[in-house]
Design an enzyme around this catalytic site. Structure first.
Site, PDB file in Angstrom:
ATOM      1  N   HIS A  62      23.142  10.715  21.197  1.00 21.14           N
ATOM      2  CA  HIS A  62      23.657  11.018  19.958  1.00 21.14           C
ATOM      3  C   HIS A  62      23.751  12.379  19.534  1.00 21.14           C
ATOM      4  O   HIS A  62      22.637  12.855  19.165  1.00 21.14           O
ATOM      5  CB  HIS A  62      22.737  10.168  19.001  1.00 21.14           C
ATOM      6  CG  HIS A  62      23.151   9.930  17.588  1.00 21.14           C
ATOM      7  ND1 HIS A  62      22.860   8.602  17.081  1.00 21.14           N
ATOM      8  CD2 HIS A  62      23.848  10.571  16.855  1.00 21.14           C
ATOM      9  CE1 HIS A  62      23.591   8.933  15.882  1.00 21.14           C
ATOM     10  NE2 HIS A  62      24.270  10.078  15.583  1.00 21.14           N
ATOM     11  N   ASP A 307      20.360  13.196  17.378  1.00 16.60           N
ATOM     12  CA  ASP A 307      21.325  13.281  16.233  1.00 16.60           C
ATOM     13  C   ASP A 307      21.804  14.786  15.826  1.00 16.60           C
ATOM     14  O   ASP A 307      21.722  14.876  14.772  1.00 16.60           O
ATOM     15  CB  ASP A 307      20.746  12.426  15.002  1.00 16.60           C
ATOM     16  CG  ASP A 307      21.557  12.098  14.002  1.00 16.60           C
ATOM     17  OD1 ASP A 307      22.919  12.530  14.299  1.00 16.60           O
ATOM     18  OD2 ASP A 307      21.253  11.704  12.869  1.00 16.60           O
ATOM     19  N   HIS A 311      24.992  22.381  10.983  1.00 13.58           N
ATOM     20  CA  HIS A 311      25.685  22.575   9.677  1.00 13.58           C
ATOM     21  C   HIS A 311      25.321  24.275   9.550  1.00 13.58           C
ATOM     22  O   HIS A 311      24.615  24.739  10.127  1.00 13.58           O
ATOM     23  CB  HIS A 311      25.160  22.074   8.472  1.00 13.58           C
ATOM     24  CG  HIS A 311      25.130  20.631   8.438  1.00 13.58           C
ATOM     25  ND1 HIS A 311      26.592  20.038   8.600  1.00 13.58           N
ATOM     26  CD2 HIS A 311      24.598  19.481   8.737  1.00 13.58           C
ATOM     27  CE1 HIS A 311      26.376  18.676   8.499  1.00 13.58           C
ATOM     28  NE2 HIS A 311      25.369  18.126   8.578  1.00 13.58           N
TER      29      HIS A 311
HETATM   30  O1  DOR Z   1      22.270  13.260   8.751  1.00 12.31           O
HETATM   31  C1  DOR Z   1      23.186  13.121   9.486  1.00 12.31           C
HETATM   32  N1  DOR Z   1      24.120  13.920   9.723  1.00 12.31           N
HETATM   33  N2  DOR Z   1      23.241  11.567  10.064  1.00 12.31           N
HETATM   34  C2  DOR Z   1      24.498  11.322  10.396  1.00 12.31           C
HETATM   35  O2  DOR Z   1      24.599  10.016  10.762  1.00 12.31           O
HETATM   36  C3  DOR Z   1      25.645  12.145  10.407  1.00 12.31           C
HETATM   37  C4  DOR Z   1      25.266  13.426  10.771  1.00 12.31           C
HETATM   38  C5  DOR Z   1      26.346  14.466  10.420  1.00 12.31           C
HETATM   39  O3  DOR Z   1      27.418  14.315  11.253  1.00 12.31           O
HETATM   40  O4  DOR Z   1      26.105  15.379   9.998  1.00 12.31           O
END
Ligand code: DOR
Length: 430
Positions: A62, A307, A311
């Site tokens: 993930h 995950d 950003h």
């Molecule tokens: O916090 C998250 N960010 N959860 C997700 O499922 C997607 C991810 C993202 O793509 O930034």
């Protein structure tokens, strides 16, 4: 080309091995593991790994590589360099890019880019619905033929049960899972953190635990109904663990993952760190953290993933409601898991490796996840006792958005090999 890794403590959960021995590699494949080997041959590369653990490279099923479309956050080159630093030799990249990976041509395009830029093995997810809009199912068979390793609309809850049901049916012959981002879209639409006393105190809209539980129960029911296979992404609540446990006991084809943030942090981080601790699903309560740990221990939760969701610094400096959700994880996941599960809770090293390599490899039907002869020489060498401090400015990832900055962790990756090729070597950094 022959290589020999000497003197490591070799841990391979797939065959129960935990012993100091040597690993012979031939042309990128494990040739033998054991104590007695023929004398060294000329030209053989020897890696002295005394004092280190050698384990099958981690499989992170993930991650978000952000390419194409969001290259300011991450690229295949930087994201897979981060994976290599974290001991991760195979990643599954989610489809929520721009454009969305929702056609065989786009799957092929991603593999072309990966061939050029990826430092570790990259597998892509294909979307379940076109454009991840939840309205029209994608070409499931075409995506699989093009090499999609699983299907998911991760990032966006797939609210359309009809599409989920059809996708489960059509995926069935492959034996591969649909990865469910289980959060009921209507219940979480405006929420930015866990719903409860703290969200009310802080004045933020909440994302209730029941939103996660509702959708995963639906998807488990659809898996039972179709005989298809659902894998639940980033499990975060006590109730989710209980429902998955029940469904597994009832014979439903369901597996599940969690992430280090859900067994190390609580919602209180939002108060302390603001948007840096904003993630979907959200960080929960101490009771949930304990249930996640129990779920890992009894294998209700099959694997640990990151995950990894990079950003930009600007995006994460915004106030909580305006910042995007997600945190990076590739460069801290092994160390966090070792620190908490092995050093603090006393679980064996093989437990951690099983959850981070062997189990996800099995879910995705990969040859990786083991060091037995014939497996690819995807190997992580790590010092389980070395202490280090998380310094995001040293990350290979473009994303510096970690809530773990400044944490002292125990367990450090020293070298990562993919198909026998060294893709990260801590010695280079000294
Ligand atoms: O916090 C998250 N960010 N959860 C997700 O499922 C997607 C991810 C993202 O793509 O930034």
């Amino acid at each position: 080309m022959k290589q020999r890794i000497c003197g490591a403590r070799v841990i391979d959960p797939a065959c129960g091995r935990d012993a100091v021995c040597d690993i012979l590699i031939e042309d990128g494949v494990i040739a033998a593991v054991g104590e007695e080997f023929p004398a060294r041959e000329e030209g053989e590369e020897v890696i002295d790994a005394r004092g280190l653990v050698a384990a099958p490279g981690l499989v992170d099923m993930h991650t978000h590589m952000r390419e194409p479309g969001f290259e300011a956050k991450e690229t295949i080159a930087t994201g897979t360099a981060a994976a290599a630093r974290g001991g991760v030799t195979s990643i599954l990249a989610m489809a929520n890019t721009l454009p969305v990976i929702d056609s065989p041509e786009r799957v092929a395009m991603l593999y072309e880019r990966a061939k050029r830029d990826a430092r570790v093995r990259l597998y892509t997810v294909g979307a379940v619905s076109k454009g991840m809009q939840g309205k029209e199912i994608t070409d499931v068979e075409g995506l699989l033929r093009a090499g999609a390793a699983a299907l998911s609309d991760d990032g966006v809850p797939l609210m359309n049960a009809q599409i989920m049901r059809r996708a489960l049916q059509r995926m069935k012959p492959s034996g591969l899972p649909i990865l469910s981002h289980s959060e009921d879209g209507d219940l979480v639409r405006t929420g930015v953190m866990n719903e409860g006393a703290l969200s009310r105190k802080l004045g933020y809209e909440g994302r209730p635990a029941v939103a996660e539980e509702l959708l995963l129960v639906r998807d488990g029911m659809l898996a039972a109904d179709t005989g298809g296979y659902v894998h639940i992404c980033h499990v975060s609540t006590k109730g989710s663990v209980a429902y998955i446990r029940q469904m597994k006991a009832a014979g439903v084809k369901i597996t599940a993952e969690t992430c280090p943030q859900y067994f190390t942090l609580t919602e209180e981080e939002i108060e302390k760190q603001g948007a840096m601790a904003k993630v979907n699903p959200p960080l929960r309560t101490q009771e949930d953290v304990e249930a996640i740990l129990e779920g890992l221990k009894d294998s209700t939760l099959d694997c640990i993933v990151t995950d990894h969701a990079p950003h930009t610094a600007e995006e994460k400096s915004r106030e909580v409601p305006k910042a995007p959700s997600g945190m990076v994880g590739l460069e801290t996941s092994l160390a966090l898991s070792l620190t908490v599960l092995h050093h603090r809770l006393g679980l064996p090293l093989s437990f951690v490796i099983e959850k981070m390599s062997t189990a996800p490899a099995k879910i995705l039907q990969l040859k990786a996840g083991t060091l037995q002869p014939g497996a690819p020489a995807d190997i992580v060498l790590f010092d389980p006792d070395e202490k280090w401090t998380v310094r995001p400015e040293h990350f290979a990832s473009k994303g510096r958005n970690t809530p773990f900055a400044g944490w002292e962790l125990t367990g450090r990756v020293r070298r990562t090999l993919v198909g026998g090729k060294t893709v990260y070597n801590a010695m280079d950094e000294l």
